[in-house]
Design a protein around this motif. Structure first.
Motif, PDB file in Angstrom:
ATOM      1  N   GLN A 168       7.014  -2.027  -7.195  1.00  0.00           N
ATOM      2  CA  GLN A 168       6.402  -1.934  -5.867  1.00  0.00           C
ATOM      3  C   GLN A 168       5.078  -1.161  -5.945  1.00  0.00           C
ATOM      4  O   GLN A 168       4.094  -1.539  -5.291  1.00  0.00           O
ATOM      5  CB  GLN A 168       7.356  -1.237  -4.897  1.00  0.00           C
ATOM      6  CG  GLN A 168       8.573  -2.067  -4.512  1.00  0.00           C
ATOM      7  CD  GLN A 168       9.522  -1.270  -3.625  1.00  0.00           C
ATOM      8  OE1 GLN A 168       9.996  -0.199  -3.989  1.00  0.00           O
ATOM      9  NE2 GLN A 168       9.803  -1.808  -2.450  1.00  0.00           N
ATOM     10  N   ALA A 169       5.073  -0.089  -6.737  1.00  0.00           N
ATOM     11  CA  ALA A 169       3.850   0.709  -6.894  1.00  0.00           C
ATOM     12  C   ALA A 169       2.761  -0.108  -7.583  1.00  0.00           C
ATOM     13  O   ALA A 169       1.588  -0.071  -7.194  1.00  0.00           O
ATOM     14  CB  ALA A 169       4.150   1.976  -7.692  1.00  0.00           C
ATOM     15  N   SER A 170       3.150  -0.856  -8.604  1.00  0.00           N
ATOM     16  CA  SER A 170       2.202  -1.710  -9.316  1.00  0.00           C
ATOM     17  C   SER A 170       1.601  -2.755  -8.371  1.00  0.00           C
ATOM     18  O   SER A 170       0.384  -2.980  -8.367  1.00  0.00           O
ATOM     19  CB  SER A 170       2.907  -2.407 -10.483  1.00  0.00           C
ATOM     20  OG  SER A 170       2.073  -3.388 -11.067  1.00  0.00           O
ATOM     21  N   ASP A 171       2.454  -3.378  -7.558  1.00  0.00           N
ATOM     22  CA  ASP A 171       1.978  -4.378  -6.605  1.00  0.00           C
ATOM     23  C   ASP A 171       1.024  -3.760  -5.583  1.00  0.00           C
ATOM     24  O   ASP A 171       0.016  -4.373  -5.211  1.00  0.00           O
ATOM     25  CB  ASP A 171       3.164  -5.021  -5.880  1.00  0.00           C
ATOM     26  CG  ASP A 171       4.042  -5.861  -6.809  1.00  0.00           C
ATOM     27  OD1 ASP A 171       3.558  -6.217  -7.908  1.00  0.00           O
ATOM     28  OD2 ASP A 171       5.201  -6.126  -6.453  1.00  0.00           O
ATOM     29  N   MET A 172       1.335  -2.525  -5.157  1.00  0.00           N
ATOM     30  CA  MET A 172       0.479  -1.853  -4.179  1.00  0.00           C
ATOM     31  C   MET A 172      -0.895  -1.546  -4.773  1.00  0.00           C
ATOM     32  O   MET A 172      -1.928  -1.739  -4.120  1.00  0.00           O
ATOM     33  CB  MET A 172       1.152  -0.561  -3.698  1.00  0.00           C
ATOM     34  CG  MET A 172       0.324   0.246  -2.702  1.00  0.00           C
ATOM     35  SD  MET A 172       0.006  -0.657  -1.160  1.00  0.00           S
ATOM     36  CE  MET A 172       1.682  -0.771  -0.494  1.00  0.00           C
ATOM     37  N   ALA A 173      -0.903  -1.050  -6.018  1.00  0.00           N
ATOM     38  CA  ALA A 173      -2.179  -0.744  -6.679  1.00  0.00           C
ATOM     39  C   ALA A 173      -3.033  -2.007  -6.797  1.00  0.00           C
ATOM     40  O   ALA A 173      -4.252  -1.981  -6.543  1.00  0.00           O
ATOM     41  CB  ALA A 173      -1.923  -0.144  -8.061  1.00  0.00           C
ATOM     42  N   LYS A 174      -2.398  -3.111  -7.163  1.00  0.00           N
ATOM     43  CA  LYS A 174      -3.134  -4.382  -7.326  1.00  0.00           C
ATOM     44  C   LYS A 174      -3.595  -4.926  -5.974  1.00  0.00           C
ATOM     45  O   LYS A 174      -4.733  -5.396  -5.833  1.00  0.00           O
ATOM     46  CB  LYS A 174      -2.227  -5.393  -8.032  1.00  0.00           C
ATOM     47  CG  LYS A 174      -2.935  -6.690  -8.398  1.00  0.00           C
ATOM     48  CD  LYS A 174      -1.998  -7.583  -9.215  1.00  0.00           C
ATOM     49  CE  LYS A 174      -2.715  -8.863  -9.629  1.00  0.00           C
ATOM     50  NZ  LYS A 174      -1.823  -9.737 -10.451  1.00  0.00           N
ATOM     51  N   GLN A 175      -2.721  -4.836  -4.975  1.00  0.00           N
ATOM     52  CA  GLN A 175      -3.037  -5.369  -3.651  1.00  0.00           C
ATOM     53  C   GLN A 175      -4.229  -4.632  -3.034  1.00  0.00           C
ATOM     54  O   GLN A 175      -5.133  -5.260  -2.470  1.00  0.00           O
ATOM     55  CB  GLN A 175      -1.808  -5.222  -2.744  1.00  0.00           C
ATOM     56  CG  GLN A 175      -2.074  -5.519  -1.272  1.00  0.00           C
ATOM     57  CD  GLN A 175      -0.880  -5.126  -0.412  1.00  0.00           C
ATOM     58  OE1 GLN A 175       0.260  -5.454  -0.727  1.00  0.00           O
ATOM     59  NE2 GLN A 175      -1.142  -4.413   0.687  1.00  0.00           N
ATOM     60  N   GLU A 176      -4.245  -3.293  -3.169  1.00  0.00           N
ATOM     61  CA  GLU A 176      -5.294  -2.485  -2.529  1.00  0.00           C
ATOM     62  C   GLU A 176      -6.441  -2.166  -3.473  1.00  0.00           C
ATOM     63  O   GLU A 176      -7.405  -1.512  -3.075  1.00  0.00           O
ATOM     64  CB  GLU A 176      -4.682  -1.188  -1.978  1.00  0.00           C
ATOM     65  CG  GLU A 176      -3.607  -1.393  -0.933  1.00  0.00           C
ATOM     66  CD  GLU A 176      -4.121  -2.134   0.295  1.00  0.00           C
ATOM     67  OE1 GLU A 176      -5.314  -1.961   0.631  1.00  0.00           O
ATOM     68  OE2 GLU A 176      -3.337  -2.889   0.906  1.00  0.00           O
ATOM     69  N   GLU A 177      -6.320  -2.579  -4.740  1.00  0.00           N
ATOM     70  CA  GLU A 177      -7.358  -2.343  -5.752  1.00  0.00           C
ATOM     71  C   GLU A 177      -7.682  -0.847  -5.870  1.00  0.00           C
ATOM     72  O   GLU A 177      -8.828  -0.412  -5.754  1.00  0.00           O
ATOM     73  CB  GLU A 177      -8.624  -3.152  -5.422  1.00  0.00           C
ATOM     74  CG  GLU A 177      -8.380  -4.652  -5.445  1.00  0.00           C
ATOM     75  CD  GLU A 177      -9.657  -5.452  -5.170  1.00  0.00           C
ATOM     76  OE1 GLU A 177     -10.566  -4.918  -4.500  1.00  0.00           O
ATOM     77  OE2 GLU A 177      -9.740  -6.601  -5.646  1.00  0.00           O
ATOM     78  N   ILE A 178      -6.622  -0.075  -6.086  1.00  0.00           N
ATOM     79  CA  ILE A 178      -6.754   1.376  -6.216  1.00  0.00           C
ATOM     80  C   ILE A 178      -6.077   1.841  -7.497  1.00  0.00           C
ATOM     81  O   ILE A 178      -5.290   1.111  -8.115  1.00  0.00           O
ATOM     82  CB  ILE A 178      -6.104   2.119  -5.035  1.00  0.00           C
ATOM     83  CG1 ILE A 178      -4.608   1.775  -4.955  1.00  0.00           C
ATOM     84  CG2 ILE A 178      -6.825   1.827  -3.730  1.00  0.00           C
ATOM     85  CD1 ILE A 178      -3.823   2.598  -3.947  1.00  0.00           C
TER      86      ILE A 178
END
Length: 494
Positions: A294-304
């Motif tokens: 979930q954290a990996s997906d969030m980083a990729k989704q928000e480009e952070i």
């Protein structure tokens, strides 16, 4: 009658010294008092020439330590009393030396060098005790603070105690103006050089450059870990039931969802680096991979760049994993760091203390967790590795948060790194490599429990990162030379 009056005056002086000392550090710190109380202790030696004065000074140190730090360091009161007594025996040694010496100018240097050595011994025995040094009280004196880029905190310790003993020495020799004049010039020259160095380093050394928005997010995880029956029994006992585990997983999943939502909101508000405060990603081992995905997906989704702080519990295994895991904007895992400097009673795996830094579009970044910042030899890696931004997820309690913040600020100056320290249940701060506090927020007064600030993306070189505690070793060599060389000369003459 005269003796009775002198005893009363001495008693009043002892009370004054005690009051000044307890307010020189700890919870009720008045920074200037850290310079004054050694002068008062030295004056006590002149007012009372008996051995009783050593016991009085030692007692003030011991009682004062308990008043200053018991709640802040979280020790059991019995252990705290034992530590206070042991430290008081050490800290009275410079005063014993001074009273037995010929009180020459070189003895003032020896006096300060002894205290430097004692504080270094305290650090070696238990590094967190090193974080209680009087030197940290001067963290707002930004010109003086720059000296730690060369000497570490021990340069400040030396100057504080040297100033105290010099004040007493000058007063006692005030009638010998020609004799003390040259030594006053020596002392004044050192102080002047330190001031000039501080001005240059603060105003001219280092390039501020660009900045980046960094956000630290947290949820009231402590309420779950320590006050919720299901989560507490699952994480801290072996008497939990299947129902406890099921309920704990559900509650921790909700906390993780809230963290991810806060992460998303901060990213959409402009944060390019987001991290969770210590322990916030509390998770059972069987759910860890799902949370990391979930954290990996969030980083990729928000480009952070996203740094998650985990507390991973495997049922029936006593040692938990207290660690950070970092993801880049592509969702790739780029760093995993386990906490090295465990607090008293903290049942977690001990990390190797090796810095896990990584390059970003906003400078070189490295995570260090909470009390890791007390370990000088470990944090020095940040300076050597040219870390621009130190991310410090932390978990405090109200009484200790100011001490921890001071330590983090000074570590940043020593190593030329900008500091972002975000904590549960305490004061979160952002400071630059010069020690200036750029932002802060109080967990207990914040509705969002979030810290967001613009942080400089470039650190600076510091000599201390490479020479370490060379100043301490030079003080020790001076002490050895002062005590051993005279004896060798006497033996040669024989």
């Amino acid at each position: 009658m005269k003796k009775t009056l002198e005893n009363k005056r001495f008693s009043v002086f002892v009370i004054l010294s005690f009051l000044v000392y307890i307010m020189s550090n700890g919870e009720w710190c008045i920074p200037i008092f850290a310079w004054i109380y050694p002068i008062l202790f030295l004056c006590m030696i002149y007012l009372n020439r008996t051995r009783k004065v050593y016991l009085i000074i030692s007692s003030i140190y011991a009682i004062g330590f308990i008043v200053q730090f018991w709640r802040a360091i979280g020790m059991d009161i019995k252990i705290c009393i034992i530590v206070a007594i042991l430290l008081s025996f050490l800290k009275v040694l410079p005063y014993i030396y001074w009273s037995k010496s010929k009180m020459r100018f070189q003895d003032t240097v020896i006096f300060a060098s002894i205290m430097v050595s004692i504080e270094y011994i305290m650090y070696l025995v238990y590094p967190i005790l090193g974080g209680l040094s009087d030197a940290y009280t001067q963290y707002q004196n930004l010109y003086l603070l720059q000296i730690v880029t060369v000497t570490g905190i021990y340069g400040i310790t030396f100057l504080m105690y040297w100033t105290a003993v010099m004040a007493v020495w000058i007063w006692n020799n005030r009638s010998k103006k020609r004799y003390i004049g040259k030594y006053i010039i020596v002392y004044g020259s050192v102080i002047g050089l330190v001031f000039v160095y501080g001005v240059v380093m603060f105003h001219f050394a280092g390039n501020s450059g660009k900045s980046v928005t960094i956000a630290g997010v947290t949820v009231p995880i402590s309420e779950l870990l320590y006050n919720d029956e299901d989560v507490y029994s699952t994480f801290y006992t072996n008497t939990f039931t299947d129902e406890n585990i099921t309920n704990a997983r559900s509650k921790l999943s909700s906390a993780a969802d809230e963290l991810l939502l806060k992460t998303e909101l901060e990213a959409q508000a402009g944060a390019k680096i987001v991290f969770w405060s210590e322990l916030n990603g509390a998770v059972l081992k069987q759910d860890e991979d799902m949370l990391l995905q979930q954290a990996s997906d969030m980083a990729k989704q928000e480009e952070i760049y996203l740094i998650v702080s985990l507390l991973v519990k495997t049922p029936y295994v006593d040692l938990k994993e207290n660690k950070t895991v970092a993801f880049n904007p592509q969702g790739e895992l780029i760093s995993e760091y386990f906490k090295h400097g465990r607090s008293i009673g903290e049942l977690c795996q001990k990390g190797d203390g090796v810095l896990k830094s990584f390059d970003t579009d906003y400078g070189r970044v490295a995570p260090f967790i909470c009390s890791d910042m007390a370990f000088l030899s470990k944090i020095q890696q940040a300076g050597k590795d040219n870390v621009d931004i130190l991310i410090v997820p932390a978990s405090d309690w109200k009484e200790m948060t100011l001490l921890a913040s001071k330590t983090a600020i000074v570590r940043g100056v020593e190593n030329g790194s900008n500091i972002v320290r975000h904590t549960n249940k305490g004061m979160s701060i952002v400071s630059d490599y010069k020690g200036s506090v750029l932002a802060q927020t109080d967990y207990f007064q914040s509705d969002t429990k979030t810290l967001s600030a613009q942080v400089i993306t470039k650190g600076r070189f510091t000599l201390y990162s490479y020479i370490g505690n060379l100043f301490v070793y030079l003080c020790n060599l001076y002490l050895l030379g002062s005590f051993i060389l005279p004896k060798m000369k006497r033996l040669i003459k024989r």
